[in-house]
Motif scaffolding. Structure first.
Motif, mmCIF file in Angstrom:
data_model
loop_
_atom_site.group_PDB
_atom_site.id
_atom_site.type_symbol
_atom_site.label_atom_id
_atom_site.label_comp_id
_atom_site.label_asym_id
_atom_site.label_seq_id
_atom_site.Cartn_x
_atom_site.Cartn_y
_atom_site.Cartn_z
ATOM 1 N N ILE A 73 0.820 -1.219 0.000
ATOM 2 C CA ILE A 73 0.000 0.000 0.000
ATOM 3 C C ILE A 73 0.851 1.265 0.000
ATOM 4 O O ILE A 73 0.328 2.371 0.125
ATOM 5 C CB ILE A 73 -0.982 0.012 1.191
ATOM 6 N N ARG A 74 2.182 1.088 -0.108
ATOM 7 C CA ARG A 74 3.131 2.203 -0.197
ATOM 8 C C ARG A 74 3.072 3.116 1.044
ATOM 9 O O ARG A 74 3.187 4.318 0.939
ATOM 10 C CB ARG A 74 2.899 3.032 -1.465
ATOM 11 N N ARG A 75 2.904 2.495 2.217
ATOM 12 C CA ARG A 75 2.931 3.296 3.431
ATOM 13 C C ARG A 75 4.308 3.297 4.083
ATOM 14 O O ARG A 75 4.751 4.338 4.598
ATOM 15 C CB ARG A 75 1.869 2.811 4.426
ATOM 16 N N HIS A 76 4.982 2.149 4.100
ATOM 17 C CA HIS A 76 6.329 2.065 4.689
ATOM 18 C C HIS A 76 7.174 1.075 3.895
ATOM 19 O O HIS A 76 6.682 0.028 3.477
ATOM 20 C CB HIS A 76 6.277 1.579 6.146
ATOM 21 N N ASN A 77 8.452 1.409 3.729
ATOM 22 C CA ASN A 77 9.426 0.449 3.208
ATOM 23 C C ASN A 77 10.705 0.472 4.050
ATOM 24 O O ASN A 77 11.766 0.035 3.602
ATOM 25 C CB ASN A 77 9.734 0.698 1.728
ATOM 26 N N ILE A 78 10.576 0.994 5.248
ATOM 27 C CA ILE A 78 11.618 0.929 6.271
ATOM 28 C C ILE A 78 10.976 0.280 7.491
ATOM 29 O O ILE A 78 9.920 0.736 7.954
ATOM 30 C CB ILE A 78 12.147 2.317 6.653
ATOM 31 N N PHE A 79 11.601 -0.783 8.003
ATOM 32 C CA PHE A 79 11.020 -1.500 9.137
ATOM 33 C C PHE A 79 12.038 -1.639 10.264
ATOM 34 O O PHE A 79 13.188 -2.034 10.036
ATOM 35 C CB PHE A 79 10.527 -2.884 8.713
ATOM 36 N N LYS A 80 11.584 -1.296 11.466
ATOM 37 C CA LYS A 80 12.403 -1.486 12.660
ATOM 38 C C LYS A 80 11.768 -2.579 13.502
ATOM 39 O O LYS A 80 10.576 -2.504 13.823
ATOM 40 C CB LYS A 80 12.521 -0.188 13.465
ATOM 41 N N LEU A 81 12.541 -3.577 13.842
ATOM 42 C CA LEU A 81 12.047 -4.706 14.612
ATOM 43 C C LEU A 81 12.439 -4.545 16.079
ATOM 44 O O LEU A 81 13.605 -4.275 16.387
ATOM 45 C CB LEU A 81 12.617 -6.021 14.080
ATOM 46 N N LYS A 82 11.481 -4.691 16.961
ATOM 47 C CA LYS A 82 11.747 -4.661 18.390
ATOM 48 C C LYS A 82 12.143 -6.073 18.835
ATOM 49 O O LYS A 82 11.347 -7.014 18.760
ATOM 50 C CB LYS A 82 10.503 -4.209 19.152
ATOM 51 N N ILE A 83 13.390 -6.228 19.283
ATOM 52 C CA ILE A 83 13.862 -7.523 19.749
ATOM 53 C C ILE A 83 14.558 -7.345 21.100
ATOM 54 O O ILE A 83 14.676 -6.232 21.599
ATOM 55 C CB ILE A 83 14.811 -8.184 18.723
ATOM 56 N N GLY A 84 14.991 -8.461 21.697
ATOM 57 C CA GLY A 84 15.698 -8.389 22.963
ATOM 58 C C GLY A 84 15.059 -9.183 24.086
ATOM 59 O O GLY A 84 15.682 -9.395 25.134
ATOM 60 N N LYS A 85 13.825 -9.658 23.890
ATOM 61 C CA LYS A 85 13.164 -10.451 24.927
ATOM 62 C C LYS A 85 13.577 -11.917 24.869
ATOM 63 O O LYS A 85 13.569 -12.610 25.875
ATOM 64 C CB LYS A 85 11.639 -10.362 24.789
ATOM 65 N N ARG A 86 13.937 -12.398 23.669
ATOM 66 C CA ARG A 86 14.298 -13.797 23.495
ATOM 67 C C ARG A 86 15.808 -13.955 23.458
ATOM 68 O O ARG A 86 16.560 -12.982 23.609
ATOM 69 C CB ARG A 86 13.672 -14.321 22.196
ATOM 70 N N SER A 87 16.267 -15.163 23.240
ATOM 71 C CA SER A 87 17.707 -15.393 23.113
ATOM 72 C C SER A 87 18.217 -14.690 21.865
ATOM 73 O O SER A 87 17.456 -14.427 20.917
ATOM 74 C CB SER A 87 17.996 -16.891 23.014
#
Length: 385
Positions: A161-175
């Motif tokens: 839908i051409r809203r975002h093509n940059i993604f930030k992933l929230k990590i750190g809870k798992r191994s």
């Protein structure tokens, strides 16, 4: 002689607005965002509005919505009432002397003062900071459901839908191993159609970060945000010099003094500049200037503000010539409802700079009345897991 426009009254309200899904951070899961809104009324009948918002109650930092409201009502408002409303720098300096820390509370009041001034002189807030050089900015979206398949489907839809093509992933809870595998699956799914970055929110040790950055770099991830606790500047410098993947400072930046120390220590390749975390628009502009002088990349960071705080940040970042890493001013899109009468516009992978005097935003009174906490509605904002 023109009459002095004085600060007559400063009001606050707390809003609790549900999120469209659980927003999984390393320290909490958000299901509601809580914002403190500030309204400053001036003697000439004009008004200014501002916002102070944090993430996850007290799990992210030292300020909570309740402490933000208390600091403003108990300490800042009495000191500012009766002062010249056009003397924003004077107000900033006075509050810095009277109130230690409390940067988000300061940012909320300062934003309302700048907004009021911009409206009185009929110019956008960006003009008060030298003038806009952009009318839109690239905007990232955070993938934070915690589930790889869910995040992949969400990312592919955003690209479609051409809203975002940059993604930030929230990590750190798992191994570390599981987190790297999660990021690798998403990067493989989106391929070259999108940029993938990660935010650890200080959850890793140095040893974990060494393995993590190596794996993330091999997976095609471009940037890692604040993998270590803010105080570990030497360790951050080791990571920044040891890998090609960019290392970004976030929680380590609480105003220009921190920015100078991080730059001097070479503890980051990129600054995530947040208006609230910096202590206001003026201090954020100083953090930006330090990053520019040090040759570092810049990124417009968010505390997941509503449209009001987002509009204020956009006014400032519209004046920055080079934003190598774009912005993440998607806060309003994470909420189930928008509190602005004129919502911020997102399209073609960008967010548009609001038009109009001051911040360029107008509150929807029905929405703010509906979500304000003192009307007896209560919501649980965060969960530990």
């Amino acid at each position: 002689m023109r009459p002095v426009t004085k600060i007559d009254q400063i009001e606050t309200m707390i809003l609790d607005i549900p999120t469209i899904r659980g927003h999984v951070l390393s320290m909490a899961t958000m299901r509601t965002q809580t914002a403190v809104l500030v309204k400053v009324k001036f003697s000439d009948g004009s008004e200014g509005i501002g916002e102070g918002t944090t993430i996850g109650g007290l799990s992210y930092g030292a300020e909570s919505p309740e402490s933000i409201q208390s600091a403003i009502e108990t300490y800042m408002a009495p000191a500012l009432t009766g002062r010249d409303g056009n003397d924003v720098n004077g107000a900033i300096q006075l509050i810095d002397r009277l109130v230690k820390g409390n940067r988000i509370a300061k940012a909320a009041v300062e934003g309302a003062l700048w907004d009021g001034l911009g409206k009185r002189v009929n110019v956008p807030l960006s003009q008060l900071f030298g003038g806009a050089v952009h009318d839109k900015l690239p905007v990232a979206w955070t993938l934070a459901s915690g589930n790889s398949e869910t995040d992949i489907a969400e990312a592919l839809e955003m690209i479609e839908i051409r809203r975002h093509n940059i993604f930030k992933l929230k990590i750190g809870k798992r191994s570390v191993r599981d987190d790297v595998a999660h990021v690798a699956r998403i990067k493989q799914a989106v391929g070259d159609a999108a940029s993938v970055r990660v935010d650890i929110n200080t959850a890793w040790s140095l040893q974990e970060a060494r393995w993590g950055l190596k794996g993330l770099q091999e997976a095609g991830c471009e940037l890692v945000e604040q993998p270590l606790p803010a105080r570990y500047r030497k360790a951050m410098a080791e990571l920044a010099s040891g890998y090609e993947i960019a290392v970004m400072a976030d929680e380590a930046l609480n105003g220009p003094e921190d920015a100078l120390e991080v730059a001097a220590a070479k503890a980051a390749d990129v600054f995530a500049v947040k208006v609230a975390q910096s202590g206001g628009l003026k201090r954020a502009s100083e953090v930006i200037a330090i990053g520019q002088a040090a040759g570092l990349g810049l990124y417009g960071g968010t505390m997941l503000e509503t449209g009001l705080g987002t509009a204020a940040a956009l006014q400032l970042f519209a004046t920055v010539e080079t934003l190598r890493w774009g912005t993440e001013f998607f806060g309003p899109l994470l909420l189930t409802d928008d509190i602005l009468a004129n919502p911020v516009v997102y399209r073609d992978f960008c967010v548009e700079i609001p038009r109009g005097p001051g911040i360029g935003a107008t509150l929807d009174p029905d929405k703010t009345d509906f979500y304000r906490r003192d009307r007896g509605r209560t919501m649980k904002a965060v969960a530990g897991k």
